[in-house]
Design a protein around this motif. Sequence first.
Motif, mmCIF file in Angstrom:
data_model
loop_
_atom_site.group_PDB
_atom_site.id
_atom_site.type_symbol
_atom_site.label_atom_id
_atom_site.label_comp_id
_atom_site.label_asym_id
_atom_site.label_seq_id
_atom_site.Cartn_x
_atom_site.Cartn_y
_atom_site.Cartn_z
ATOM 1 N N ARG A 270 -1.711 -8.424 2.172
ATOM 2 C CA ARG A 270 -1.317 -7.112 2.837
ATOM 3 C C ARG A 270 -1.864 -6.129 1.863
ATOM 4 O O ARG A 270 -1.707 -4.875 2.010
ATOM 5 N N ALA A 271 -2.454 -6.462 0.735
ATOM 6 C CA ALA A 271 -2.813 -5.623 -0.568
ATOM 7 C C ALA A 271 -1.639 -4.818 -1.089
ATOM 8 O O ALA A 271 -1.910 -3.646 -1.529
ATOM 9 N N GLU B 165 -8.498 -1.977 -3.044
ATOM 10 C CA GLU B 165 -9.190 -2.986 -3.279
ATOM 11 C C GLU B 165 -10.368 -2.651 -4.379
ATOM 12 O O GLU B 165 -11.246 -2.264 -3.802
ATOM 13 N N ASP C 87 -7.011 -8.092 6.324
ATOM 14 C CA ASP C 87 -7.105 -8.097 4.751
ATOM 15 C C ASP C 87 -8.674 -8.505 4.544
ATOM 16 O O ASP C 87 -8.944 -8.726 3.143
ATOM 17 N N GLU D 271 -8.300 2.493 1.079
ATOM 18 C CA GLU D 271 -6.882 2.522 1.801
ATOM 19 C C GLU D 271 -6.077 1.352 1.169
ATOM 20 O O GLU D 271 -4.991 1.650 0.742
ATOM 21 N N ARG D 272 -6.668 0.121 0.952
ATOM 22 C CA ARG D 272 -6.021 -0.978 0.388
ATOM 23 C C ARG D 272 -6.017 -1.133 -1.256
ATOM 24 O O ARG D 272 -5.537 -2.176 -1.580
#
Length: 428
Positions: free
Chosen positions: A161-162, A378, A340, A375-376
């Motif tokens: 889910r980061a 990454e 994901d 947003e995540r």
Amino acid sequence: MSSILPTRSTRLAVPRRNRVPPAITRGPENMPGAGILEEIPGDLGVTLWRSVRNVALWAATPPHKRGGLFCGTAANVREADVGGLQVDAELVAPLSVMVRLLESPAAMDVPRLVNACRRISAWAEQRGSLATALEFMQAAAQVAPQVAALAYGVGRLARRRAEYDRAESWYGRAIVQARRSRDWRIYALSYSGLGNLNTQKGNFPIARRAQIRGLRATLRHNLTDLQGIAFHDLFATHVETGAHDEATALAARAFQAYGPTHPYLPRLAFDVAFHWMEQGFFNEALRVAKALEPCFTAPTESALALSLIARTAGGTGDRDAFDYARGKLTALLQTGCGEDAAARALLGISYGAASLGEWQLAETSAVEALEIARERREGKMEMAAEAALEFARRRAQQRTSARSKQRDAALAEDFVRALRQRPGLVPA
């Protein structure tokens, strides 16, 4: 192996901890468990949200106070709610346990409640509802806080889910609990997860250190089935850091450790094919990618396989294969599944489209990938998306400039031709 693993004297020391570290139990949502309501619409989502909150309350309450935890009619109301739902067969038994929890909280036994939470978590993960899966796995871990496997499960889902801080806290709990209980499998897997988490964040030195700890545990305790995973993780990290020769050796070790029937062999094949693709060996990578697609059924893995097909098909000029992969991948991501892997998958479309000269599609896909990566949080994907976007825009501008030059040249020729055909002008 000596070139891969640092000596003990050069390792970055990590102090042993005997106290189980506290875990983060909330993500970015404003209300605990709100992700369930976002993922599961209607009455089922409400029932699942209420159920997971009931479990968390039960787990946080001292055993001698659980008898009066819920009002007398709560079980009847929940049973009526569940009876009015049309649910998948996998949820019938777990939801009945949630009703029994309200009916007899003092008599509820831990294994039964843990099993119900894990079954709901597995159901949710299979359908791509990761927030729901995470909440129920966490509820199971709160019911049985001494079980390392449950803490590891929470860390794994939080990583997907980061939710990196949350994941790291649960991996830390799992490592300490596993060491206490001498559960060396979970100990090794937790270090593997911690390494993968830092790989996602782009922190490769920390990732490599965690992965080496996991590998050493598999070798020390003869966990042969996990050695493939450990070598596989190190392969991925070495690829990211440009150590291609060592990466090739690690891939071979992972292949040998897995064997042809290991369930993780397709994942290794994907990573090696991706590595070949990045080195420009598109034909070999495309062959493996096409063979991989039917091996993956989970949304995330399917998204990555289709992305690899799109990217390598673009590299080989196979437009039919690119269009096929892009169409299936777009439909999959529109369902909300595979979130994901969304940024990485969209990058595959972007690069494949760029190889085929589809610059508008390349730019659009890179923009979408960048938004998701930001947003995540990454970091690695964000940098890759920015590079893909810059490349697509630059090439699109070059194409526009080239077309403009062609138009200018054609217009100049028209002027010259027209002027030469005009009669001579009379001087004023």
